[in-house]
Design an enzyme around this catalytic site. Structure first.
Site, mmCIF file in Angstrom:
data_model
loop_
_atom_site.group_PDB
_atom_site.id
_atom_site.type_symbol
_atom_site.label_atom_id
_atom_site.label_comp_id
_atom_site.label_asym_id
_atom_site.label_seq_id
_atom_site.Cartn_x
_atom_site.Cartn_y
_atom_site.Cartn_z
ATOM 1 N N GLY A 93 0.831 -1.192 0.000
ATOM 2 C CA GLY A 93 0.000 0.000 0.000
ATOM 3 C C GLY A 93 0.870 1.248 0.000
ATOM 4 O O GLY A 93 1.853 1.341 -0.736
ATOM 5 N N SER A 107 3.088 -6.754 -3.815
ATOM 6 C CA SER A 107 2.496 -5.483 -4.174
ATOM 7 C C SER A 107 3.544 -4.376 -4.076
ATOM 8 O O SER A 107 4.569 -4.423 -4.752
ATOM 9 C CB SER A 107 1.284 -5.200 -3.282
ATOM 10 O OG SER A 107 0.540 -4.109 -3.763
ATOM 11 N N ASP A 138 -11.137 -23.663 -19.476
ATOM 12 C CA ASP A 138 -10.803 -24.567 -18.368
ATOM 13 C C ASP A 138 -10.044 -25.801 -18.839
ATOM 14 O O ASP A 138 -9.038 -26.194 -18.259
ATOM 15 C CB ASP A 138 -12.102 -24.977 -17.655
ATOM 16 C CG ASP A 138 -11.851 -25.723 -16.342
ATOM 17 O OD1 ASP A 138 -10.678 -25.988 -16.018
ATOM 18 O OD2 ASP A 138 -12.824 -26.018 -15.632
ATOM 19 N N ASP A 167 -5.864 -27.058 -20.168
ATOM 20 C CA ASP A 167 -4.771 -27.697 -19.429
ATOM 21 C C ASP A 167 -5.024 -29.187 -19.228
ATOM 22 O O ASP A 167 -4.298 -29.860 -18.491
ATOM 23 C CB ASP A 167 -4.560 -27.020 -18.070
ATOM 24 C CG ASP A 167 -5.850 -26.908 -17.266
ATOM 25 O OD1 ASP A 167 -6.752 -27.741 -17.457
ATOM 26 O OD2 ASP A 167 -5.960 -25.974 -16.437
ATOM 27 N N ASP A 220 -11.400 -28.478 -14.057
ATOM 28 C CA ASP A 220 -11.240 -28.436 -12.603
ATOM 29 C C ASP A 220 -11.536 -27.072 -11.994
ATOM 30 O O ASP A 220 -11.222 -26.822 -10.833
ATOM 31 C CB ASP A 220 -9.819 -28.851 -12.232
ATOM 32 C CG ASP A 220 -8.755 -27.964 -12.867
ATOM 33 O OD1 ASP A 220 -9.116 -27.059 -13.641
ATOM 34 O OD2 ASP A 220 -7.558 -28.169 -12.587
ATOM 35 N N ASP A 235 -5.310 -10.819 -10.552
ATOM 36 C CA ASP A 235 -4.971 -9.589 -9.837
ATOM 37 C C ASP A 235 -5.656 -8.409 -10.529
ATOM 38 O O ASP A 235 -5.422 -8.159 -11.707
ATOM 39 C CB ASP A 235 -3.455 -9.398 -9.850
ATOM 40 C CG ASP A 235 -2.977 -8.281 -8.941
ATOM 41 O OD1 ASP A 235 -3.689 -7.271 -8.803
ATOM 42 O OD2 ASP A 235 -1.888 -8.420 -8.365
ATOM 43 N N HIS A 288 -5.295 -10.230 -5.712
ATOM 44 C CA HIS A 288 -4.096 -9.455 -5.383
ATOM 45 C C HIS A 288 -3.413 -9.998 -4.127
ATOM 46 O O HIS A 288 -3.933 -9.869 -3.017
ATOM 47 C CB HIS A 288 -4.448 -7.991 -5.192
ATOM 48 C CG HIS A 288 -3.257 -7.118 -4.978
ATOM 49 N ND1 HIS A 288 -2.199 -7.077 -5.863
ATOM 50 C CD2 HIS A 288 -2.931 -6.271 -3.971
ATOM 51 C CE1 HIS A 288 -1.289 -6.236 -5.410
ATOM 52 N NE2 HIS A 288 -1.708 -5.735 -4.264
#
Length: 551
Positions: free
Chosen positions: A118, A205, A283, A286, A290, A439, A478
């Site tokens: 922050g 961050s 989805d 891969d 899942d 994020d 995040h």
């Protein structure tokens, strides 16, 4: 949080000069001859008498093992708090670089600097990131690390109005972290009779930005640096995106009482539609259905598939809602159509509370409370603009002219421009990027772009992976949360890389037991550009049935 005082705390000791380390060591270890060996408390007391330039050590006390981090007991350790460069700012407020250092009695020879986040403004407990196997994650202090935290040179929590003082802005950019690292190492030498064998930095961050800053401005300080969701372009690109995104979302929000209600731009059901549509398209890329998108680079989701053919109903999105999402996923562009920052990744965890908290908030009034409007707008008006603009209103951000007001501070604060890291690589430093794909403030696309630029300057992937690796975290918002296996230890793989030469080929990760989608699920986090691919058989909850595959 440690108490501010302790029965053994002493009065403040301000010392304007540095004594040779040998004297500090003598104070820590007692005299010599037939004198009895000093107790652990006496050693801790001696650390508090160490002389450091322009520094006041306010407390030095020993915790006998009763303190804890959550439910995990901590070992006996010494706690030193101090401040450096105390002064009165041009705004009449008191400033200093504050820090807390924890020194375990049973030290493993390693030093860990924990980054902030922050706008900083407070000091953490200095227990360190969780370390160890997934079934026994414990703070680094509990495993023998000396750990330090800093407030970044100012107090006041998330408020950014400290930036009216020019020196406070420099402290927050780099000086506070430099001074904290130097002083922490001197105090470690005073306590143990030697400096750290190896030094590490971990931060998320803003803490990720601080880690990148160390690799560039102070490349000799750390042997290994881990940056999670690094805010490499926070005072330029990412904040531009936050203001742009906020405008797009507010423009489509329903108007009540004459004002837009941002939180209602998309209902939870609307975002569930988006999440499910991303899963439907991506989805299984891969090999497993899942609820996670591991092969994210192959996912080219367009929200247009959700657009209502007629009136808006529960099964689709309105045309304005579709357009706003397309712009968020594409990234901000000025009136000349120049892209100013990477767009957000289309990850199914866009329906999660962590994504909403940044973008939409929860306020049902005309005053929005999303982090774009609170944290980011506050940092922009006070710190990122040059000069500060206390009257700035987020919705009035000018995409063509306001980025120019951010350029001056970006040049000293941001860390995206140096894509060579020549000095850090030359000294043998190792660097690990970790970034959640969902994020909503710092885009994983931006981290991937930086990593690719770094690779281009080091002979491609083979060359760059000799000292730097990037581990995306599917579904993570995040720094934590989301539809993700967001519990993992990044420090142990870094230590193994630095000290044993074993570069991490994957990182073991687990979903929390309280995760509502897949409690205790495990997955490997794979080094970019690889992704976790299902073997085709075995439980979808077990990482043993997934391997890191090329895109």
């Amino acid at each position: 949080m440690y108490p501010p005082t302790h029965p053994r705390s002493r009065a403040s000791l301000a010392l304007p000069f540095v004594l040779p380390v040998a004297i500090a060591v003598l104070a820590a270890c007692g005299g010599g001859g037939d004198d009895p060996a000093p107790t652990a408390q006496e050693r801790c007391d001696a650390v508090g008498r160490t002389a450091l330039t322009a520094t006041t050590l306010t407390t030095a006390y020993r915790v006998s093992g009763a303190a804890s981090a959550g439910s995990i007991g901590l070992p006996a350790h010494c706690v030193v708090t101090g401040s450096t460069n105390a002064r009165v700012g041009v705004d009449g407020k008191n400033y200093a670089i504050g820090y807390r250092l924890t020194l375990p009695d049973d030290w493993n020879g390693r030093f860990l600097f924990m980054g902030g986040g922050g706008n900083d403004g407070s000091i953490g407990a200095a227990t360190g990131t969780n370390v160890g196997p997934l079934d026994d994650l414990r703070p680094a202090l509990a495993r023998g690390y000396a750990v330090v935290n800093t407030d970044g040179g100012h107090t006041g929590g998330s408020a950014a109005d400290f930036a009216t003082d020019p020196l406070a802005k420099i402290d927050h950019a780099y000086n506070a972290f430099d001074k904290t690292a130097v002083n922490a190492k001197a105090l470690i030498a005073a306590r143990y009779g030697r400096g750290p064998d190896k030094s590490y930095f971990v931060g998320c961050s803003g803490g990720g930005r601080q880690g990148m800053m160390f690799t560039q401005r102070f490349p000799s300080y750390f042997d290994g640096v881990v940056v999670h969701a690094p805010a490499m372009r926070v005072s330029s690109g990412a904040t531009v995106a936050a203001m742009w995104n906020n405008q797009q979302l507010t423009a489509i929000a329903p108007v009540e009482g004459g004002s837009p209600i941002l939180s209602k731009a998309y209902s939870s059901a609307d975002m569930a539609l988006v999440s499910n549509a991303i899963l439907a398209q991506c989805d299984t890329l891969d090999g497993a259905a899942d609820g996670m998108v591991q092969n994210w680079k192959a996912c080219n989701f367009n929200p247009a598939v959700l657009q209502c053919p007629g009136a808006k109903d529960a099964t689709c999105l309105s045309a304005p809602q579709v357009t706003a999402l397309q712009r968020l996923f594409d990234g901000p562009r000025n009136s000349a159509n120049v892209k100013l920052y990477a767009g957000q990744v289309a990850d199914p965890a866009v329906d999660q509370p962590g994504w909403r908290a940044w973008t939409l908030g929860s306020s049902t009034t005309a005053v929005p409370n999303s982090a774009y409007n609170t944290l980011m707008a506050d940092a922009l008006r006070w710190e990122f603009f040059t000069p500060s603009d206390p009257t700035f209103v987020a919705l009035n951000f000018n995409i063509d002219t306001d980025p120019l007001r951010m350029a001056a501070f970006s040049s000293i604060y941001d860390t995206y421009a140096d894509d060579r890291l020549t000095a850090y690589q030359a000294r043998g430093g190792k660097l690990m990027f970790v970034h959640g794909l969902a994020d909503p403030i710092f885009s994983a696309h931006d981290t991937a772009d930086y990593f690719e630029r770094l690779a281009a300057n080091h002979g491609g992937l083979t060359g760059v992976q000799s000292f730097a690796r990037f581990f995306p975290v599917p579904g993570e918002n995040h720094c934590a949360g989301g539809r993700a296996t967001d519990q993992f230890d990044v420090l142990t793989p870094m230590v193994n890389w630095v000290e044993n030469g074993a570069a991490p080929e994957s990182i073991a990760a687990r979903a929390a037991a309280t995760n509502p989608y897949f409690p205790n699920r495990t997955r490997p986090l794979c080094p970019y550009p690889k992704f976790a691919k299902y073997s085709g058989s075995g439980s979808l909850e077990d990482a043993a049935n997934f391997s890191c595959a090329d895109s």
